[in-house]
Design an enzyme around this catalytic site. Structure first.
Site, PDB file in Angstrom:
ATOM      1  N   ARG A 109     -51.251  -6.259 -22.222  1.00 40.39           N
ATOM      2  CA  ARG A 109     -52.404  -5.504 -22.711  1.00 40.39           C
ATOM      3  C   ARG A 109     -53.105  -4.868 -21.520  1.00 40.39           C
ATOM      4  O   ARG A 109     -53.231  -5.518 -20.457  1.00 40.39           O
ATOM      5  CB  ARG A 109     -53.393  -6.414 -23.459  1.00 40.39           C
ATOM      6  CG  ARG A 109     -52.989  -6.758 -24.892  1.00 40.39           C
ATOM      7  CD  ARG A 109     -53.095  -5.549 -25.832  1.00 40.39           C
ATOM      8  NE  ARG A 109     -52.758  -5.889 -27.203  1.00 40.39           N
ATOM      9  CZ  ARG A 109     -51.522  -5.851 -27.729  1.00 40.39           C
ATOM     10  NH1 ARG A 109     -50.500  -5.485 -26.986  1.00 40.39           N
ATOM     11  NH2 ARG A 109     -51.331  -6.157 -28.997  1.00 40.39           N
ATOM     12  N   GLU A 134     -56.841   2.628 -24.380  1.00 42.21           N
ATOM     13  CA  GLU A 134     -55.823   3.453 -25.056  1.00 42.21           C
ATOM     14  C   GLU A 134     -56.453   4.291 -26.159  1.00 42.21           C
ATOM     15  O   GLU A 134     -57.320   3.786 -26.878  1.00 42.21           O
ATOM     16  CB  GLU A 134     -54.744   2.541 -25.658  1.00 42.21           C
ATOM     17  CG  GLU A 134     -53.951   1.832 -24.593  1.00 42.21           C
ATOM     18  CD  GLU A 134     -52.894   0.867 -25.169  1.00 42.21           C
ATOM     19  OE1 GLU A 134     -52.638   0.901 -26.392  1.00 42.21           O
ATOM     20  OE2 GLU A 134     -52.347   0.102 -24.381  1.00 42.21           O
ATOM     21  N   HIS A 140     -47.502   2.794 -24.923  1.00 41.52           N
ATOM     22  CA  HIS A 140     -47.474   1.546 -25.697  1.00 41.52           C
ATOM     23  C   HIS A 140     -46.297   1.510 -26.689  1.00 41.52           C
ATOM     24  O   HIS A 140     -46.494   1.477 -27.907  1.00 41.52           O
ATOM     25  CB  HIS A 140     -48.817   1.343 -26.428  1.00 41.52           C
ATOM     26  CG  HIS A 140     -49.078  -0.095 -26.777  1.00 41.52           C
ATOM     27  ND1 HIS A 140     -50.331  -0.654 -26.822  1.00 41.52           N
ATOM     28  CD2 HIS A 140     -48.218  -1.111 -27.109  1.00 41.52           C
ATOM     29  CE1 HIS A 140     -50.251  -1.929 -27.170  1.00 41.52           C
ATOM     30  NE2 HIS A 140     -48.971  -2.223 -27.358  1.00 41.52           N
TER      31      HIS A 140
HETATM   32  P1  NAP Z   1     -46.733 -15.957 -26.447  1.00 43.59           P
HETATM   33  O1  NAP Z   1     -45.398 -16.469 -26.828  1.00 43.59           O
HETATM   34  O2  NAP Z   1     -47.950 -16.557 -27.065  1.00 43.59           O
HETATM   35  O3  NAP Z   1     -46.836 -16.058 -24.859  1.00 43.59           O
HETATM   36  C1  NAP Z   1     -48.016 -15.915 -24.146  1.00 43.59           C
HETATM   37  C2  NAP Z   1     -47.984 -16.906 -22.998  1.00 43.59           C
HETATM   38  O4  NAP Z   1     -49.105 -16.669 -22.153  1.00 43.59           O
HETATM   39  C3  NAP Z   1     -48.049 -18.346 -23.466  1.00 43.59           C
HETATM   40  O5  NAP Z   1     -46.889 -18.996 -23.019  1.00 43.59           O
HETATM   41  C4  NAP Z   1     -49.293 -18.917 -22.800  1.00 43.59           C
HETATM   42  O6  NAP Z   1     -48.949 -20.181 -22.315  1.00 43.59           O
HETATM   43  C5  NAP Z   1     -49.544 -17.929 -21.676  1.00 43.59           C
HETATM   44  N1  NAP Z   1     -50.963 -17.835 -21.332  1.00 43.59           N
HETATM   45  C6  NAP Z   1     -52.005 -17.707 -22.166  1.00 43.59           C
HETATM   46  N2  NAP Z   1     -53.147 -17.626 -21.454  1.00 43.59           N
HETATM   47  C7  NAP Z   1     -52.792 -17.715 -20.151  1.00 43.59           C
HETATM   48  C8  NAP Z   1     -53.520 -17.688 -18.934  1.00 43.59           C
HETATM   49  N3  NAP Z   1     -54.850 -17.594 -18.943  1.00 43.59           N
HETATM   50  N4  NAP Z   1     -52.824 -17.780 -17.773  1.00 43.59           N
HETATM   51  C9  NAP Z   1     -51.489 -17.892 -17.775  1.00 43.59           C
HETATM   52  N5  NAP Z   1     -50.740 -17.909 -18.908  1.00 43.59           N
HETATM   53  C10 NAP Z   1     -51.402 -17.841 -20.068  1.00 43.59           C
HETATM   54  O7  NAP Z   1     -46.841 -14.397 -26.715  1.00 43.59           O
HETATM   55  P2  NAP Z   1     -45.663 -13.300 -26.632  1.00 43.59           P
HETATM   56  O8  NAP Z   1     -45.036 -13.160 -27.963  1.00 43.59           O
HETATM   57  O9  NAP Z   1     -44.830 -13.587 -25.442  1.00 43.59           O
HETATM   58  O10 NAP Z   1     -46.561 -11.987 -26.390  1.00 43.59           O
HETATM   59  C11 NAP Z   1     -47.370 -11.875 -25.244  1.00 43.59           C
HETATM   60  C12 NAP Z   1     -48.268 -10.657 -25.330  1.00 43.59           C
HETATM   61  O11 NAP Z   1     -47.504  -9.485 -25.144  1.00 43.59           O
HETATM   62  C13 NAP Z   1     -48.949 -10.433 -26.690  1.00 43.59           C
HETATM   63  O12 NAP Z   1     -50.132 -11.188 -26.801  1.00 43.59           O
HETATM   64  C14 NAP Z   1     -49.227  -8.951 -26.697  1.00 43.59           C
HETATM   65  O13 NAP Z   1     -50.522  -8.679 -26.213  1.00 43.59           O
HETATM   66  C15 NAP Z   1     -48.195  -8.391 -25.718  1.00 43.59           C
HETATM   67  N6  NAP Z   1     -47.184  -7.515 -26.383  1.00 43.59           N
HETATM   68  C16 NAP Z   1     -47.136  -6.197 -26.047  1.00 43.59           C
HETATM   69  C17 NAP Z   1     -46.173  -5.399 -26.622  1.00 43.59           C
HETATM   70  C18 NAP Z   1     -46.080  -3.932 -26.290  1.00 43.59           C
HETATM   71  O14 NAP Z   1     -45.766  -3.151 -27.168  1.00 43.59           O
HETATM   72  N7  NAP Z   1     -46.302  -3.535 -25.048  1.00 43.59           N
HETATM   73  C19 NAP Z   1     -45.260  -5.916 -27.548  1.00 43.59           C
HETATM   74  C20 NAP Z   1     -45.356  -7.252 -27.871  1.00 43.59           C
HETATM   75  C21 NAP Z   1     -46.314  -8.060 -27.266  1.00 43.59           C
HETATM   76  P3  NAP Z   1     -50.040 -21.273 -21.990  1.00 43.59           P
HETATM   77  O15 NAP Z   1     -50.951 -21.302 -23.196  1.00 43.59           O
HETATM   78  O16 NAP Z   1     -49.266 -22.504 -21.754  1.00 43.59           O
HETATM   79  O17 NAP Z   1     -50.711 -20.792 -20.753  1.00 43.59           O
HETATM   80  C1  GLV Z   2     -47.776  -4.925 -29.487  1.00 50.37           C
HETATM   81  O1  GLV Z   2     -48.420  -4.535 -28.566  1.00 50.37           O
HETATM   82  C2  GLV Z   2     -47.889  -6.228 -30.048  1.00 50.37           C
HETATM   83  O2  GLV Z   2     -48.763  -6.980 -29.625  1.00 50.37           O
HETATM   84  O3  GLV Z   2     -47.083  -6.538 -30.938  1.00 50.37           O
END
Ligand code: NAP
Ligand code: GLV
Length: 324
Positions: free
Chosen positions: A238, A267, A285
Site C-alpha cells: 500500500r 492514488e 495498482h
Molecule cells: P497477509 O497474509 O496478512 O500478510 C501480511 C503479513 O504482514 C503478515 O504475515 C503479518 O505478519 C505481517 N505484518 C503485519 N504487520 C506487520 C508489521 N507491523 N511489521 C512487520 N510485519 C507485519 O496478507 P497478504 O495476502 O500477503 O497481503 C499483504 C498486503 O498486500 C495486503 O494487505 C494488501 O494491502 C497488499 N496487496 C496489494 C495488491 C496490489 O494490487 N498491489 C494485491 C494484493 C495485496 P505478523 O502479523 O506476524 O507480523
Molecule cells: C489489492 O490491492 C488488494 O489488496 O487486493
C-alpha cells in the site's frame, strides 16, 4: 423479503449472478467512485455492501446504514474500511485473500526485474528510435541472481515472493512481527531478522505488510538512509507504507539505486517527483490484475456477502469475533 445489497462499482458478472440468487441488487455499474455522501444515501436501506479498495467505508458511512450486516471487500487489503466501527456495530467484514497471492507475487517480481534491468528506459530508448548498435555499456543494470532480497511482511504474498527467489539463488531475509515456522524458513531458505538488519543488508527490499497505524510510513527518512546506495525498494503493498516525499528526496540524492511502485500514497495521484525520476518504475495498482483472478475476487466477495445474509458462515471474515 430478500435483503438489499449495494454493489458500489463495476464488477465481473459472476458476482452479480451470485448476489441475485438471494438478494435485491442495487448495482452502481460504473467505474466512478461513490463518495461518502453518495454511499450514505444508497446504504440507507441496505443489509449488504460489496465494495472496492477505492471506496471510503468510514465510520460515518457505516453509521448511516442502520440495517447493514455485511461489508464484502473485493480485495485482500481493507484499509479503506473502518473495521473497528463495523465490529462495534456487529457488521461482518470480509475480504478476498489467497486467490490473488500468486498474481501479486508475479507482479512484484516483474517490478523487481524491471527496476534492476532498467526495462522501461530500455524500451523507451528503442521506441524513440535511439538504438544504433549493440554497445558494451548500453543500458546496463544491476544483478538479481545471487543478491539479497529483504521481504517486509512474511504473509501469503511475502512468502510467494520468497518462493520465486529460490529460482534466482538469492539470500532471503524477512521482517515480520512473528517468525514463520522453522520448516517453512528452511523450505524457503528465509532468515527472520529485525527490520534494521534487513534494510542494511538487502539489495532489494520488497514490502508486503497490510496498511494500518503500525505500518503507515514504516519506510521513512531513517529507514531509507539505512538502505544500501545500490539497493532498490519495491512496493506492491500500500502506498502510505512509504513516506513518498522522503522516497523522492532519497532517490534524488542518490541514497538508493531505484524504486518500483505499484501503489501510491494518494492514488491515483502520483508524487510529481516520482514522474521525473528515470530510475523508478511506476504501475497503476495492477498487482492482482489478471482477468481470472479479478473475476474470482468478485465472485468470492459476492459469495461471502450472500453467505452472511442467508445465515451461513462466510469464508473470509476479517472480524470473525462478530460471528461468535
Ligand atoms: P497477509 O497474509 O496478512 O500478510 C501480511 C503479513 O504482514 C503478515 O504475515 C503479518 O505478519 C505481517 N505484518 C503485519 N504487520 C506487520 C508489521 N507491523 N511489521 C512487520 N510485519 C507485519 O496478507 P497478504 O495476502 O500477503 O497481503 C499483504 C498486503 O498486500 C495486503 O494487505 C494488501 O494491502 C497488499 N496487496 C496489494 C495488491 C496490489 O494490487 N498491489 C494485491 C494484493 C495485496 P505478523 O502479523 O506476524 O507480523
Ligand atoms: C489489492 O490491492 C488488494 O489488496 O487486493
Amino acid at each position: 423479503m430478500k435483503p438489499r445489497v449495494l454493489v458500489t462499482r463495476h464488477v465481473y458478472p459472476a458476482a452479480i449472478a451470485i448476489l441475485q440468487e438471494h438478494c435485491i441488487v442495487d448495482y452502481h455499474d460504473s467505474h466512478d467512485v461513490l463518495d461518502e455522501v453518495r454511499l450514505q444515501k444508497r446504504l440507507q436501506h441496505a443489509q449488504g455492501l460489496v465494495c472496492q479498495l477505492t471506496d471510503p467505508i468510514t465510520a460515518n458511512v457505516i453509521a448511516a446504514a442502520p440495517q447493514l450486516r455485511v461489508i464484502s471487500q473485493v480485495a485482500v487489503g481493507h484499509d479503506n474500511i473502518d473495521v473497528a466501527a463495523a465490529t462495534a456495530r456487529g457488521v461482518v467484514v470480509t475480504n478476498t485473500p489467497g486467490v490473488l497471492t500468486e498474481a501479486t507475487a508475479d507482479l512484484t517480481w516483474a517490478l523487481l526485474l524491471a527496476a534492476a534491468r532498467r526495462l522501461p528506459a530500455a524500451e523507451q530508448f528503442l521506441r524513440a528510435g535511439k538504438w544504433r548498435r549493440w554497445e558494451v555499456d548500453l543500458l546496463c543494470g544491476s544483478d538479481v541472481s545471487g543478491r539479497t532480497l529483504g521481504i517486509v511482511g512474511f504473509g501469503r504474498i511475502g512468502r510467494a515472493v520468497a518462493r520465486r527467489a529460490l529460482g534466482f539463488g538469492m539470500r532471503v531475509l524477512y521482517a515480520s512481527r512473528t517468525a514463520a515456522p522453522p520448516e517453512l524458513e528452511q523450505e524457503l531458505r528465509a532468515i527472520h531478522v529485525p527490520l534494521d538488519t534487513l534494510l542494511r543488508e538487502s539489495d532489494f527490499v520488497s514490502l508486503h505488510v497490510p496498511l494500518g497505524s503500525e505500518t503507515r510510513h514504516l519506510i521513512g527518512v531513517a529507514q531509507l538512509c539505512q538502505m544500501k546506495r545500490s539497493a532498490f525498494l519495491i512496493n506492491t503493498a500500500r502506498g502510505p507504507i512509504v513516506d513518498e516525499a522522503a522516497l523522492v528526496a532519497a532517490l534524488e540524492e542518490g541514497l538508493l539505486a531505484g524504486a518500483a511502485l505499484d501503489v501510491f500514497e494518494a492514488e491515483p495521484a502520483v508524487h510529481p517527483g516520482l514522474l521525473q525520476l528515470p530510475n523508478v518504475v511506476l504501475l497503476p495498482h495492477v498487482g492482482s490484475a489478471v482477468t481470472s483472478v479479478r473475476s474470482l475476487m468478485c465472485a468470492l466477495a459476492a459469495a461471502d456477502c450472500a453467505a452472511v445474509l442467508t445465515g451461513e458462515r462466510p469464508k473470509h471474515p476479517v472480524n470473525p469475533q462478530v460471528l461468535g
